[in-house]
Design a protein around this motif. Structure first.
Motif, PDB file in Angstrom:
ATOM      1  N   PHE A 167      18.172  -9.853  -4.810  1.00  0.00           N
ATOM      2  CA  PHE A 167      17.532 -11.125  -4.460  1.00  0.00           C
ATOM      3  C   PHE A 167      16.318 -10.889  -3.559  1.00  0.00           C
ATOM      4  CE2 PHE A 167      17.114 -14.319  -1.082  1.00  0.00           C
ATOM      5  CZ  PHE A 167      16.718 -15.420  -1.838  1.00  0.00           C
ATOM      6  N   ALA A 168      16.446  -9.970  -2.593  1.00  0.00           N
ATOM      7  CA  ALA A 168      15.344  -9.687  -1.664  1.00  0.00           C
ATOM      8  C   ALA A 168      14.132  -9.128  -2.393  1.00  0.00           C
ATOM      9  CB  ALA A 168      15.816  -8.704  -0.588  1.00  0.00           C
ATOM     10  N   CYS A 169      14.361  -8.294  -3.411  1.00  0.00           N
ATOM     11  CA  CYS A 169      13.242  -7.744  -4.197  1.00  0.00           C
ATOM     12  C   CYS A 169      12.427  -8.864  -4.849  1.00  0.00           C
ATOM     13  CB  CYS A 169      13.770  -6.808  -5.276  1.00  0.00           C
ATOM     14  SG  CYS A 169      14.530  -5.301  -4.652  1.00  0.00           S
ATOM     15  N   VAL A 170      13.144  -9.788  -5.478  1.00  0.00           N
ATOM     16  CA  VAL A 170      12.474 -10.914  -6.152  1.00  0.00           C
ATOM     17  C   VAL A 170      11.766 -11.802  -5.124  1.00  0.00           C
ATOM     18  CG1 VAL A 170      12.845 -12.978  -7.569  1.00  0.00           C
ATOM     19  CG2 VAL A 170      14.130 -10.878  -8.046  1.00  0.00           C
ATOM     20  N   PHE A 171      12.422 -12.034  -4.002  1.00  0.00           N
ATOM     21  CA  PHE A 171      11.893 -12.900  -2.947  1.00  0.00           C
ATOM     22  C   PHE A 171      10.555 -12.370  -2.422  1.00  0.00           C
ATOM     23  CE2 PHE A 171      11.676 -14.391   1.479  1.00  0.00           C
ATOM     24  CZ  PHE A 171      11.922 -15.749   1.311  1.00  0.00           C
ATOM     25  N   MET A 214      17.814  -7.921   7.676  1.00  0.00           N
ATOM     26  CA  MET A 214      18.908  -8.504   8.449  1.00  0.00           C
ATOM     27  C   MET A 214      20.123  -8.822   7.574  1.00  0.00           C
ATOM     28  SD  MET A 214      17.786  -8.440  11.494  1.00  0.00           S
ATOM     29  CE  MET A 214      16.732  -7.041  11.080  1.00  0.00           C
ATOM     30  N   ILE A 215      19.917  -8.971   6.251  1.00  0.00           N
ATOM     31  CA  ILE A 215      21.042  -9.274   5.349  1.00  0.00           C
ATOM     32  C   ILE A 215      21.991  -8.081   5.252  1.00  0.00           C
ATOM     33  CG2 ILE A 215      21.726  -9.902   3.004  1.00  0.00           C
ATOM     34  CD1 ILE A 215      19.037 -11.424   2.780  1.00  0.00           C
ATOM     35  N   PRO A 216      21.521  -6.877   4.807  1.00  0.00           N
ATOM     36  CA  PRO A 216      22.465  -5.745   4.775  1.00  0.00           C
ATOM     37  C   PRO A 216      22.958  -5.342   6.161  1.00  0.00           C
ATOM     38  CG  PRO A 216      20.233  -4.996   4.284  1.00  0.00           C
ATOM     39  CD  PRO A 216      20.209  -6.492   4.252  1.00  0.00           C
ATOM     40  N   LEU A 217      22.136  -5.541   7.196  1.00  0.00           N
ATOM     41  CA  LEU A 217      22.567  -5.206   8.557  1.00  0.00           C
ATOM     42  C   LEU A 217      23.724  -6.104   8.984  1.00  0.00           C
ATOM     43  CD1 LEU A 217      21.944  -3.414  11.017  1.00  0.00           C
ATOM     44  CD2 LEU A 217      20.439  -5.225  11.853  1.00  0.00           C
ATOM     45  N   SER A 218      23.656  -7.380   8.646  1.00  0.00           N
ATOM     46  CA  SER A 218      24.730  -8.321   8.987  1.00  0.00           C
ATOM     47  C   SER A 218      26.005  -7.991   8.219  1.00  0.00           C
ATOM     48  CB  SER A 218      24.292  -9.755   8.683  1.00  0.00           C
ATOM     49  OG  SER A 218      23.137 -10.080   9.419  1.00  0.00           O
ATOM     50  N   ILE A 219      25.849  -7.604   6.964  1.00  0.00           N
ATOM     51  CA  ILE A 219      27.015  -7.175   6.178  1.00  0.00           C
ATOM     52  C   ILE A 219      27.645  -5.945   6.820  1.00  0.00           C
ATOM     53  CG2 ILE A 219      27.751  -6.269   3.931  1.00  0.00           C
ATOM     54  CD1 ILE A 219      25.512  -8.022   2.681  1.00  0.00           C
ATOM     55  N   LEU A 234       5.611  -5.067   7.391  1.00  0.00           N
ATOM     56  CA  LEU A 234       6.873  -4.503   7.863  1.00  0.00           C
ATOM     57  C   LEU A 234       7.712  -5.567   8.566  1.00  0.00           C
ATOM     58  CD1 LEU A 234       8.276  -1.755   7.849  1.00  0.00           C
ATOM     59  CD2 LEU A 234       7.224  -1.294  10.067  1.00  0.00           C
ATOM     60  N   ASN A 235       7.033  -6.419   9.332  1.00  0.00           N
ATOM     61  CA  ASN A 235       7.712  -7.492  10.048  1.00  0.00           C
ATOM     62  C   ASN A 235       8.388  -8.450   9.070  1.00  0.00           C
ATOM     63  OD1 ASN A 235       7.360 -10.461  11.443  1.00  0.00           O
ATOM     64  ND2 ASN A 235       7.857  -8.879  12.950  1.00  0.00           N
ATOM     65  N   PHE A 236       7.697  -8.795   7.992  1.00  0.00           N
ATOM     66  CA  PHE A 236       8.254  -9.725   7.001  1.00  0.00           C
ATOM     67  C   PHE A 236       9.416  -9.079   6.250  1.00  0.00           C
ATOM     68  CE2 PHE A 236       8.384 -11.735   2.785  1.00  0.00           C
ATOM     69  CZ  PHE A 236       8.548 -13.054   3.164  1.00  0.00           C
ATOM     70  N   ALA A 237       9.230  -7.824   5.803  1.00  0.00           N
ATOM     71  CA  ALA A 237      10.288  -7.135   5.068  1.00  0.00           C
ATOM     72  C   ALA A 237      11.519  -6.926   5.942  1.00  0.00           C
ATOM     73  CB  ALA A 237       9.775  -5.791   4.550  1.00  0.00           C
ATOM     74  N   SER A 238      11.306  -6.743   7.229  1.00  0.00           N
ATOM     75  CA  SER A 238      12.423  -6.479   8.141  1.00  0.00           C
ATOM     76  C   SER A 238      13.321  -7.698   8.319  1.00  0.00           C
ATOM     77  CB  SER A 238      11.890  -6.016   9.504  1.00  0.00           C
ATOM     78  OG  SER A 238      11.223  -4.788   9.382  1.00  0.00           O
ATOM     79  N   ILE A 239      12.778  -8.885   8.124  1.00  0.00           N
ATOM     80  CA  ILE A 239      13.614 -10.091   8.184  1.00  0.00           C
ATOM     81  C   ILE A 239      14.700 -10.010   7.109  1.00  0.00           C
ATOM     82  CG2 ILE A 239      13.652 -12.597   7.880  1.00  0.00           C
ATOM     83  CD1 ILE A 239      10.813 -12.654   9.002  1.00  0.00           C
ATOM     84  N   LEU A 240      14.313  -9.554   5.910  1.00  0.00           N
ATOM     85  CA  LEU A 240      15.287  -9.425   4.822  1.00  0.00           C
ATOM     86  C   LEU A 240      16.280  -8.294   5.082  1.00  0.00           C
ATOM     87  CD1 LEU A 240      12.886 -10.027   1.812  1.00  0.00           C
ATOM     88  CD2 LEU A 240      14.578 -11.598   2.754  1.00  0.00           C
TER      89      LEU A 240
END
Length: 454
Positions: A331-335, A289-294, A281-287
């Motif tokens: 991109f996050a899915c692939v990452f 941050m992308i939609p949250l920043s948008i 969850l911690n790792f996925a939550s970093i990603l």
């Protein structure tokens, strides 16, 4: 922010405003990431204890941040309408409110922390680490939320690079104190996962100090003279902020607290499963941050253009932001899929935990796209100051539909702990559908209103 004429100019401005917000969000979350990964290297009990502590803290953190975020559309619209004299007044009232909320949280924590931990099936070691991690962390609660108010002010002016710079300055401070307090380096006591809480508190005080320096000495913040006028506390203004902020805070709280509720429900499983769940969850939550920043960027842009009554520009910013978010979600899915194995090794050396983390990360792939739709729409609606209906939608999606579905899947199917993650996927998908419909309704209503006024 400034007025733009073409799609190309809008894309450029969105990116200019957004990328520092993204770096700031990743940086703020990186502190939790550092806490979790470094605690995991200290042992499974430390990782599980910090996981439980974080699960209790994160909904409070994000919920209160959501309340204070109400200042962003308020200030953006004031700036868009060229009412600069009101800006300093609202910032100071926000600081008063943030201190009051912090004190309430601390008082509630004194009475509720022990009973809540007692309700969970935790080992004494994990419960002890979780409790004292939170005690250390709460020493920084007031500077953290006062900083949040200053950040809303800076971001509303489009000065997102300043908050990015402050966050980047804070990261090495957080890392050094984690290294010192978790492992007992530089003459400090070896506190294990507990030390991560104290390290975060020290970092929050550092961030506030640097932020105050900038607002007092650097343009364009100086012209608002935040510390030159001692405004009296006005409950009427608090009410104005809370009318917008409480639904925002509760919406974010319901979304983040379901993740925490899942972690707490997983206390029925082994320490290894708890640790692996939190790590994934911690790792996925970093990603995330992308939609949250948008979303934060769109709140600023939509609020600014609404203040100037330019509906065509409001819609264009909304559509551009959604396209960027969906592309980044793919991109996050692939990452996650490609890096799930090396990502797992960041959190633990335990072979069982490593395998479990990778399994959880496969499930995390499926809610990336829902987040890419759901979160930016929330940001757009906040720019419109439309917050009450999204709050109800979030509550229904996460707590009425998602959590029961996850509980049934986890306890009455062979999925076990992975059933809870299936519930998360369902709740995020339902919420994204609800919010897309709400955005269509709100855009049509505001277009008619502006046309009528003209």
């Amino acid at each position: 922010m400034y007025e733009t004429k073409t799609i190309k100019e809008k894309i450029r401005l969105l990116i200019v405003v957004m990328w520092p917000i993204l770096v700031t969000q990743v940086g703020m979350y990186a502190m939790n990431f550092i806490d979790t990964t470094m605690s995991g290297q200290a042992g499974a009990n430390d990782l599980a204890g910090v996981a439980i502590g974080s699960s209790l803290w994160v909904p409070i953190l994000t919920g209160i941040t959501g309340i204070l975020i109400a200042l962003t559309p308020i200030l953006s619209q004031k700036i868009g309408a060229e009412k600069a004299d009101d800006v300093g007044y609202y910032v100071i009232q926000g600081i008063y409110l943030s201190i009051a909320i912090s004190i309430v949280v601390v008082i509630l924590g004194i009475f509720l922390l022990e009973p809540i931990l007692g309700l969970m099936a935790l080992t004494p070691e994990v419960a002890h680490i979780a409790k004292h991690y939170l005690i250390g962390l709460v020493l920084g609660i007031i500077p953290l939320f006062v900083y949040t108010v200053f950040r809303c002010f800076m971001d509303s002016l489009g000065q997102t690079r300043v908050t990015m710079f402050i966050t980047l300055l804070a990261l090495p401070v957080n890392f050094i104190f984690n290294y010192a307090l978790i492992f007992g380096n530089f003459g400090f006591p070896q506190l294990g996962g507990i030390g991560a809480g104290y390290a975060s508190a020290i970092t929050y005080w550092f961030i506030l100090g640097v932020t105050i320096y900038f607002t007092k000495n650097v343009r364009p913040f100086v012209q608002y003279r935040l510390f030159q006028v001692l405004y009296p506390l006005k409950l009427r203004t608090w009410k104005e902020i809370l009318v917008i902020g409480l639904p925002i805070g509760l919406t974010i709280f319901f979304e983040t607290s379901i993740f925490s509720a899942v972690t707490l429900l997983m206390s029925q499983f082994s320490t290894e499963i708890i640790a692996a769940h939190q790590a994934a969850l911690n790792f996925a939550s970093i990603l995330y941050m992308i939609p949250l920043s948008i979303a934060f960027t769109l709140t600023i842009a939509v609020g600014f253009e609404l203040g100037a009554k330019r509906m065509k520009d409001v819609k264009q910013y909304s559509y551009i932001g959604m396209v960027i978010s969906i592309l980044m979600g793919l991109f996050a899915c692939v990452f996650i899929y490609v890096l799930r194995e090396p990502a797992a090794s960041l959190y633990s050396n335990d072979p069982e935990v490593l395998v479990l983390i990778q399994h959880f990360l496969i499930y995390a792939i499926f809610f990336q796209l829902s987040d890419a739709i759901n979160t930016p729409i929330q940001g757009i609606l906040r720019g419109y100051k439309d917050v009450n209906i999204p709050f109800v939608m979030a509550f229904i999606s996460f707590w009425i539909i998602g959590l029961p579905f996850g509980f049934i899947s986890a306890n009455y199917t062979p999925l076990g702990p992975f059933g809870y993650w299936l519930g998360l996927i369902v709740s995020l998908g339902v919420c994204a559908s609800f919010l897309a419909w709400r955005l269509f309704v709100v855009q049509r209503k505001f277009s008619l209103k502006i046309d009528t006024e003209h």
